[in-house]
Scaffold this active site. Sequence first.
Site, mmCIF file in Angstrom:
data_model
loop_
_atom_site.group_PDB
_atom_site.id
_atom_site.type_symbol
_atom_site.label_atom_id
_atom_site.label_comp_id
_atom_site.label_asym_id
_atom_site.label_seq_id
_atom_site.Cartn_x
_atom_site.Cartn_y
_atom_site.Cartn_z
ATOM 1 N N LYS A 71 -76.136 -20.877 53.273
ATOM 2 C CA LYS A 71 -77.390 -21.363 53.879
ATOM 3 C C LYS A 71 -77.212 -21.922 55.300
ATOM 4 O O LYS A 71 -78.118 -21.822 56.113
ATOM 5 C CB LYS A 71 -78.035 -22.441 52.995
ATOM 6 N N ASP A 107 -87.384 -23.710 50.561
ATOM 7 C CA ASP A 107 -87.058 -24.617 49.437
ATOM 8 C C ASP A 107 -88.032 -25.800 49.390
ATOM 9 O O ASP A 107 -88.641 -26.085 48.360
ATOM 10 C CB ASP A 107 -85.636 -25.187 49.600
HETATM 11 P P1 NDP Z 1 -75.520 -29.598 47.240
HETATM 12 O O1 NDP Z 1 -74.144 -29.311 46.746
HETATM 13 O O2 NDP Z 1 -75.884 -29.307 48.641
HETATM 14 O O3 NDP Z 1 -75.861 -31.151 46.975
HETATM 15 C C1 NDP Z 1 -75.620 -31.741 45.722
HETATM 16 C C2 NDP Z 1 -76.099 -33.186 45.721
HETATM 17 O O4 NDP Z 1 -75.948 -33.702 44.399
HETATM 18 C C3 NDP Z 1 -75.329 -34.120 46.654
HETATM 19 O O5 NDP Z 1 -76.212 -35.074 47.185
HETATM 20 C C4 NDP Z 1 -74.328 -34.784 45.687
HETATM 21 O O6 NDP Z 1 -73.956 -36.065 46.111
HETATM 22 C C5 NDP Z 1 -75.184 -34.904 44.454
HETATM 23 N N1 NDP Z 1 -74.396 -35.029 43.221
HETATM 24 C C6 NDP Z 1 -73.741 -34.023 42.575
HETATM 25 N N2 NDP Z 1 -73.147 -34.496 41.474
HETATM 26 C C7 NDP Z 1 -73.444 -35.825 41.406
HETATM 27 C C8 NDP Z 1 -73.111 -36.873 40.506
HETATM 28 N N3 NDP Z 1 -72.388 -36.646 39.414
HETATM 29 N N4 NDP Z 1 -73.608 -38.113 40.764
HETATM 30 C C9 NDP Z 1 -74.363 -38.359 41.854
HETATM 31 N N5 NDP Z 1 -74.696 -37.410 42.762
HETATM 32 C C10 NDP Z 1 -74.235 -36.155 42.530
HETATM 33 O O7 NDP Z 1 -76.475 -28.792 46.224
HETATM 34 P P2 NDP Z 1 -77.985 -28.296 46.485
HETATM 35 O O8 NDP Z 1 -78.758 -29.402 47.093
HETATM 36 O O9 NDP Z 1 -77.968 -26.973 47.160
HETATM 37 O O10 NDP Z 1 -78.470 -28.032 44.985
HETATM 38 C C11 NDP Z 1 -78.759 -29.107 44.110
HETATM 39 C C12 NDP Z 1 -79.500 -28.554 42.905
HETATM 40 O O11 NDP Z 1 -80.765 -28.046 43.325
HETATM 41 C C13 NDP Z 1 -78.795 -27.394 42.191
HETATM 42 O O12 NDP Z 1 -78.841 -27.651 40.816
HETATM 43 C C14 NDP Z 1 -79.657 -26.197 42.537
HETATM 44 O O13 NDP Z 1 -79.658 -25.230 41.507
HETATM 45 C C15 NDP Z 1 -81.028 -26.836 42.655
HETATM 46 N N6 NDP Z 1 -81.982 -26.066 43.462
HETATM 47 C C16 NDP Z 1 -83.174 -25.738 42.891
HETATM 48 C C17 NDP Z 1 -84.113 -25.044 43.579
HETATM 49 C C18 NDP Z 1 -85.407 -24.704 42.917
HETATM 50 O O14 NDP Z 1 -86.142 -23.866 43.436
HETATM 51 N N7 NDP Z 1 -85.763 -25.351 41.816
HETATM 52 C C19 NDP Z 1 -83.877 -24.612 44.962
HETATM 53 C C20 NDP Z 1 -82.592 -25.052 45.514
HETATM 54 C C21 NDP Z 1 -81.682 -25.745 44.764
HETATM 55 P P3 NDP Z 1 -72.747 -36.303 47.180
HETATM 56 O O15 NDP Z 1 -73.361 -36.121 48.535
HETATM 57 O O16 NDP Z 1 -72.330 -37.691 46.894
HETATM 58 O O17 NDP Z 1 -71.698 -35.266 46.844
#
Ligand code: NDP
Length: 281
Positions: A71, A107
């Site tokens: 992305k 998104d």
């Molecule tokens: P990223 O990897 O860019 O970001 C993940 C985020 O989740 C970060 O802020 C991370 O925090 C946080 N995180 C992950 N694990 C934990 C944990 N155990 N405790 C606290 N915080 C946590 O992922 P995306 O933003 O691209 O995707 C996130 C979700 O969104 C996915 O499940 C994806 O499938 C979904 N999604 C859904 C869409 C839809 O249309 N419904 C569209 C796009 C995405 P940190 O910064 O601390 O690592």
Amino acid sequence: MSKNYRAELTGCFGCPIDENPTGVLMEAGYAAKNLNYRYLTIRLEDGQLETAMKAVRIFGMRGVNLTIPHKVKVLPYLDELSPAAEIIGAVNTVIVRDRKLIGENTDGKGFVRSLADSGISPAQKNVAILGAGGAARAIAVECALAGASEITIINRTPARGEELARLVGEKTAARARFLPWTDAMAIPENTDILVQATNIGLFPDASLPDINYDSIHPGMTATDVVFNPPMTGFLEKAAARGAGIITGLGMLVNQGALNFELWTGEKAPYEIMYEALKKEF
Ligand code: NDP
């Protein structure tokens, strides 16, 4: 009589990609509108993007979606960016127009439309977002552009959360703040819309975000970006506290509908696309 056997091509590049169901709803939409379009779900590994974007031009594709890990990396290969994609700094949809590759981010727009499906607008609302990754960035920016009063970012890694709050504060009219994610985090009392925008709860992970669920109240709408499973543990707990809930399927189908409109120029058959998606879960 001459016939055209050439399909218009769209698709998605990502890795991992095998479990991404977007093709099901896009192909259902194309079939319903009798359009000779295909949506190809393509596994594209890191490092192959430059060649793949050249192929988008060479094959005369209408456009592609991009997902992990492409992305942000796609930006150098595009000719133009939409204003929202420019602020978000990431592109999930490329539209080919007059041989130019235009980057858009649907998104967050899909998220705002999924709120509208439930009669909710972010305008004048306080929005609290768990997470600061790609999905959170798009949602924060689009909610702010749609007139939200305040965006609160709650994230485990402070630097990432601070950066997103700063971006929203600088580039939009919304107030923005960052709160570090502490144990059993209490959701701010004034929250109208609570967005679970982390990966927590994504199949096969059945864990819950570490928040104080007693701080959720019936005046809130709780939403989850995770769509597999649609009813996450987070949404179940929020519903039990009396909050309204919206699943991640709404965001997914609405961004698909937006992409459909950008690529075909026709109104998306939203209900048909939504029904096709729901059958997958
Ligand atoms: P990223 O990897 O860019 O970001 C993940 C985020 O989740 C970060 O802020 C991370 O925090 C946080 N995180 C992950 N694990 C934990 C944990 N155990 N405790 C606290 N915080 C946590 O992922 P995306 O933003 O691209 O995707 C996130 C979700 O969104 C996915 O499940 C994806 O499938 C979904 N999604 C859904 C869409 C839809 O249309 N419904 C569209 C796009 C995405 P940190 O910064 O601390 O690592």
